[in-house]
Scaffold this active site. Structure first.
Site, PDB file in Angstrom:
ATOM      1  CD  GLU A 122      -2.960  -0.963   2.360  1.00  0.00           C
ATOM      2  OE1 GLU A 122      -2.823  -0.061   3.208  1.00  0.00           O
ATOM      3  OE2 GLU A 122      -3.940  -1.729   2.341  1.00  0.00           O
ATOM      4  CD  GLU A 147      -3.488  -5.817   4.175  1.00  0.00           C
ATOM      5  OE1 GLU A 147      -4.297  -5.047   4.748  1.00  0.00           O
ATOM      6  OE2 GLU A 147      -2.270  -5.572   4.086  1.00  0.00           O
TER       7      GLU A 147
END
Ligand code: BG6
Length: 457
Positions: free
Chosen positions: A164, A360
């Site tokens: 991320e 995720e």
């Protein structure tokens, strides 16, 4: 029954800083989290800092042995840069041994290790020279990546460069949830650009190393949905996707930075400093796969006031409070499983159907102890329902031809969540912070095991 493709990866994700603990011992140098906690402990929920997290540094053997009990066949975590190379140059042999043993234990238990290099944990020595603001960070990161490939390339076959990247950029330079917690759009773009180039250099190191395996990047995806079909709202949606989604996906997969993003940045006087051969390096170092972390969509509308040049992303798109939203009240995030279908189709149609996985997905809930049944097991049916709903839409995407090869839940054992400390728990196992970090399987752990055994539900 919903069946997933043969060989589907069922797993969980975590990161070094959120699980290992021992953050200032065993040769590890401080990161921005260690230093920020020293400076401003009051910012961290309940005074819970990065030092001890979930004690994986000591408990990894037990943890890995327990992975098959919840059906994991793969596991993502990260290497701590500041542990492996405390001064950026010198190998910490204890760290090498720790990671080698950890990864070997996974292999011995038929768990495929997916190893990521950077998960928001900037070493302090690098932050002191500006972190990702400084172009030198690119070479520093490339050296770290090369070292990791040399030390662990015989054990690890699936690598990721960043987790991320958008998060350390926006949280550090726009929204103040990460150090240095400043508000500066121009710097945020520069930090983003250097992060992108650091990713490209790491991919290049991987190709040069000649080690077997595949390399990718893990991105957070919050697909934008506009309030209406009006020209203004659609423009806001496009700006949100360009800045937050295509900014990394396009270069990583297609080898180019979107022209429209360059126009948007240029129009707002936000273009970063670049070097001549960057374009070529981006073109030559595309990835083998993508990981997408999905939690929530991004609802947007046209900005109510236009500032030019934009000082903040909200000058380009504003968030829109969708009245029909379903919310996870603990984390404050919208729950919208259908977005996973849309993401799957985006990968199929815009990114030449590159292999990708849900790296995720999960649900953070506070005070889970109250859901304990008579046997002391946390009955987290809400988490099972959350996963089911998301998997149903993911499955539809796969049926439509999207090349998704796995689903990883966040997370395996409850872990530390940055400024939120241990407030929201995500694990398939709970961690008892008052009793030697004892792990107890939750109901979702049992369910995940069946899911994995049946390759569906
Ligand atoms: C992802 C990150 O953004 O979401 C994790 O990769 C993070 O590091 C997870 O912990 C859950 O978010 P949070 O903020 O509740 O911990």
């Amino acid at each position: 029954m919903i069946k997933f493709p043969e060989g589907f990866l069922w797993g969980a994700a975590a990161s070094a800083p959120q699980t290992e603990g021992h953050s200032l011992t065993n040769g590890k140098a401080p990161t921005t989290w260690d230093e920020w906690f020293k400076l401003n402990p009051e910012k961290f929920n309940n005074g819970q800092g990065p030092q001890n997290t979930s004690n994986v540094y000591e408990m990894y053997q037990e943890d890995v042995r327990n992975m098959p009990k919840v059906g994991l066949n793969s596991y993502r975590t990260s290497i701590s840069w500041a542990r492996l190379l405390p001064d950026g140059k010198t190998l910490n042999q204890e760290a090498v041994k720790f990671y080698r043993d950890y990864f070997q234990a996974m292999l011995d238990n038929q768990i495929e290790p997916i190893i990521n290099l950077f998960h928001f944990d900037m070493p302090w020595w690098l932050m002191e020279k500006g972190g990702w603001e400084n172009r030198e960070s690119v070479a520093d990161f490339a050296f770290y990546a090369k070292t990791a490939f040399e030390q662990f390339g015989d054990l690890v076959k699936t690598w990721a460069t960043f987790n991320e990247p958008l998060v350390h950029i926006e949280c550090g330079y726009l929204y103040q949830f990460h150090y240095p917690a400043i508000v500066d759009f121009k710097k945020a773009v520069q930090v983003g650009y250097h992060t992108l180039i650091a990713h490209e250099y790491a991919v290049r190191e991987f190709r040069r190393s000649g080690i077997e395996g595949r390399i990718g990047i893990i991105l957070n995806v919050l697909p934008a949905y506009s309030r209406s079909e009006s020209v203004e709202d659609i423009k806001a949606k496009e700006a949100a996707d360009l800045l937050n989604t295509y900014s990394f996906l396009d270069p990583a997969v297609l080898g180019t930075i979107p022209e429209k993003l360059i126009e948007l940045l240029s129009y707002n006087q936000l273009l970063p400093d670049t070097q001549v051969d960057d374009k070529k390096i981006i073109a030559e170092n595309t990835v083998d796969f993508i990981g997408l972390n999905y939690y929530q969509p991004r609802r947007v509308k046209a900005p109510s006031k236009v500032h030019h040049p934009a000082q903040m992303p909200s000058d380009l798109y504003e968030s829109y409070d969708w009245p029909d939203k379903k919310i996870n009240p603990y984390r404050g995030w919208e729950i919208y499983p259908k977005a996973l279908y849309d993401v799957a189709i985006m990968m199929r149609d815009q990114y030449h159907n590159i292999p990708w996985f849900v790296s995720e997905n999960g649900m953070g809930v506070a005070d889970e102890e109250r859901f304990k049944d008579d046997n002391g097991v946390i009955n987290d049916q809400y988490r099972i329902d959350f996963m089911k709903e998301h998997l149903e839409y993911l499955h539809k995407g796969i049926e439509a031809g999207s090349n998704c090869f796995g689903y990883h839940v966040w997370t395996y054992v409850d872990c530390w969540s940055w400024l939120n400390g241990y407030r929201n728990r995500y694990g398939l196992y709970s961690v008892d912070l008052d009793n030697g970090y004892q792990r107890t399987m939750k109901k979702s752990g049992l369910w995940f095991k069946q899911l994995s055994n049946n390759n569906g539900f």
